[in-house]
Design an enzyme around this catalytic site. Structure first.
Site, PDB file in Angstrom:
ATOM      1  N   ASP A  68       0.810  -1.223   0.000  1.00 28.12           N
ATOM      2  CA  ASP A  68       0.000   0.000   0.000  1.00 28.12           C
ATOM      3  C   ASP A  68       0.840   1.267   0.000  1.00 28.12           C
ATOM      4  O   ASP A  68       2.066   1.217   0.150  1.00 28.12           O
ATOM      5  CB  ASP A  68      -0.966   0.003   1.207  1.00 28.12           C
ATOM      6  CG  ASP A  68      -0.280  -0.418   2.511  1.00 28.12           C
ATOM      7  OD1 ASP A  68       0.966  -0.365   2.587  1.00 28.12           O
ATOM      8  OD2 ASP A  68      -0.987  -0.788   3.456  1.00 28.12           O
ATOM      9  N   ASN A 136      -7.416  -2.999  14.249  1.00 28.47           N
ATOM     10  CA  ASN A 136      -8.810  -3.335  13.936  1.00 28.47           C
ATOM     11  C   ASN A 136      -8.895  -4.522  12.970  1.00 28.47           C
ATOM     12  O   ASN A 136      -9.942  -4.780  12.387  1.00 28.47           O
ATOM     13  CB  ASN A 136      -9.541  -2.116  13.356  1.00 28.47           C
ATOM     14  CG  ASN A 136      -8.948  -1.641  12.029  1.00 28.47           C
ATOM     15  OD1 ASN A 136      -8.024  -2.258  11.497  1.00 28.47           O
ATOM     16  ND2 ASN A 136      -9.468  -0.559  11.492  1.00 28.47           N
ATOM     17  N   HIS A 138      -7.136  -4.862  10.133  1.00 28.11           N
ATOM     18  CA  HIS A 138      -6.910  -4.610   8.708  1.00 28.11           C
ATOM     19  C   HIS A 138      -5.615  -5.260   8.241  1.00 28.11           C
ATOM     20  O   HIS A 138      -4.682  -5.471   9.011  1.00 28.11           O
ATOM     21  CB  HIS A 138      -6.975  -3.110   8.353  1.00 28.11           C
ATOM     22  CG  HIS A 138      -5.822  -2.257   8.754  1.00 28.11           C
ATOM     23  ND1 HIS A 138      -5.991  -1.001   9.317  1.00 28.11           N
ATOM     24  CD2 HIS A 138      -4.487  -2.424   8.667  1.00 28.11           C
ATOM     25  CE1 HIS A 138      -4.805  -0.469   9.541  1.00 28.11           C
ATOM     26  NE2 HIS A 138      -3.876  -1.311   9.166  1.00 28.11           N
ATOM     27  N   GLU A 143      -9.618  -1.995   5.267  1.00 31.52           N
ATOM     28  CA  GLU A 143     -10.275  -1.749   6.545  1.00 31.52           C
ATOM     29  C   GLU A 143     -11.488  -2.663   6.722  1.00 31.52           C
ATOM     30  O   GLU A 143     -11.994  -3.221   5.738  1.00 31.52           O
ATOM     31  CB  GLU A 143     -10.737  -0.280   6.594  1.00 31.52           C
ATOM     32  CG  GLU A 143      -9.591   0.739   6.559  1.00 31.52           C
ATOM     33  CD  GLU A 143      -8.895   0.910   7.916  1.00 31.52           C
ATOM     34  OE1 GLU A 143      -8.807  -0.062   8.687  1.00 31.52           O
ATOM     35  OE2 GLU A 143      -8.432   2.035   8.191  1.00 31.52           O
TER      36      GLU A 143
HETATM   37  C1  GLP Z   1      -0.443   0.336   8.653  1.00 31.35           C
HETATM   38  C2  GLP Z   1      -0.117  -0.457   7.408  1.00 31.35           C
HETATM   39  C3  GLP Z   1      -0.375  -1.929   7.612  1.00 31.35           C
HETATM   40  C4  GLP Z   1       0.295  -2.380   8.894  1.00 31.35           C
HETATM   41  C5  GLP Z   1      -0.301  -1.648  10.072  1.00 31.35           C
HETATM   42  C6  GLP Z   1       0.291  -2.059  11.411  1.00 31.35           C
HETATM   43  O1  GLP Z   1      -1.770   0.667   8.762  1.00 31.35           O
HETATM   44  N1  GLP Z   1      -0.816  -0.043   6.247  1.00 31.35           N
HETATM   45  O2  GLP Z   1       0.111  -2.638   6.489  1.00 31.35           O
HETATM   46  O3  GLP Z   1       0.144  -3.759   9.056  1.00 31.35           O
HETATM   47  O4  GLP Z   1      -0.056  -0.274   9.871  1.00 31.35           O
HETATM   48  O5  GLP Z   1       1.418  -1.312  11.676  1.00 31.35           O
HETATM   49  P1  GLP Z   1       2.480  -1.631  12.803  1.00 31.35           P
HETATM   50  O6  GLP Z   1       3.252  -2.804  12.308  1.00 31.35           O
HETATM   51  O7  GLP Z   1       3.317  -0.392  12.909  1.00 31.35           O
HETATM   52  O8  GLP Z   1       1.726  -1.917  14.034  1.00 31.35           O
END
Ligand code: GLP
Length: 246
Positions: A68, A136, A138, A143
């Site tokens: 993304d 959440n 995702h 989402e």
């Molecule tokens: C963002 C990214 C996700 C990732 C999530 C969790 O929203 N788009 O791909 O998995 O954060 O992030 P973290 O690993 O910093 O908890």
């Protein structure tokens, strides 16, 4: 099918994740890697850099696709996922930037951009997709509520996601409201998935992913239908699992 690996800390999680990745790269030096941003994969990227320096493993034939990118952030913005990947991985291995794919968050025409990305992705078969999970549930930026049939698309970020990611920006107002993300259907095509999560903040999402109903309310629950998902978590993230963390 899930293989669940519970580790003491993020360092051990990174080593375990690298072992899984290494098996793929050893067999296939021109593997197609699905990559992710966020704090969860950083340890794994450090391991990849360390191994590259130590063993000389080459990434010149490796192709990558990122999950993304934020909408309306220039790719050179300090918080763009393009910058993240350069700073945490690409600048330290011999990857050919021509083989790197990250959605363009600054496209003039986003309809064209999502089609272009999905089309490019469909020319390859991701051997292993690395990812984290949102609090959440995702995956990528899909989402809760995103149809499981979705391919690459623009996603409006939930307020909870914007809050989670606000720590990287000067204020919540600077956090983008939208992102381009690989869809759930695109993600599910990967041959293998490595999902990393740590801290109790992720415990609910991990439990819902593994034990909850398969529902679009928890996007990661779709992974129950995937043949090969290696879940690497610390004890805190595993604490609500039926057989782990007690
Ligand atoms: C963002 C990214 C996700 C990732 C999530 C969790 O929203 N788009 O791909 O998995 O954060 O992030 P973290 O690993 O910093 O908890």
């Amino acid at each position: 099918m899930f293989t669940i690996i519970v580790k003491e800390n993020t360092l051990e999680m990174a080593s375990a994740a690298f072992e899984v990745l290494k098996e793929v790269l050893d067999k296939k030096p021109d593997a197609v890697l699905g990559l992710a941003t966020g704090s969860s994969p950083i340890g794994l990227y450090k391991k990849m850099i360390e191994d590259h320096k130590l063993t000389g493993r080459s990434y010149k034939d490796v192709v990558t696709f990122n999950l993304d990118e934020y909408v309306h952030l220039d790719r050179n913005h300090s918080q763009s996922y393009y910058t993240f990947m350069k700073e945490h991985l690409f600048d330290f291995i011999d990857i050919d930037l021509k083989n790197v794919h990250i959605p363009n968050g600054n496209a003039d025409d986003f309809d064209a951009e999502v089609m272009r990305y999905e089309e490019e992705l469909s020319k390859f078969h991701v051997d292993v997709q690395v990812m984290g999970i949102g609090s959440n549930g995702h995956i990528g930026f899909n989402e809760p509520g995103t149809p499981f049939t979705a391919t690459t698309h623009i996603e409006a970020l939930k307020e909870s996601t914007r809050n989670d990611n606000a720590r990287f920006f000067a204020s919540i107002d600077d956090v983008p409201t939208h992102a381009v993300t690989m869809g759930i259907a695109s993600i599910m095509k990967a041959k293998k998935i490595i999902l990393l999560a740590s801290t109790s903040y992720k415990a609910k999402a991990i439990a819902a992913m593994i034990h909850g109903p398969v529902t679009e309310k928890c996007p990661a629950s779709v992974l129950q239908n995937h043949p090969d998902v290696v879940v690497i978590v610390d004890k805190a993230a595993a604490s609500l699992l039926a057989d782990e963390g007690h």
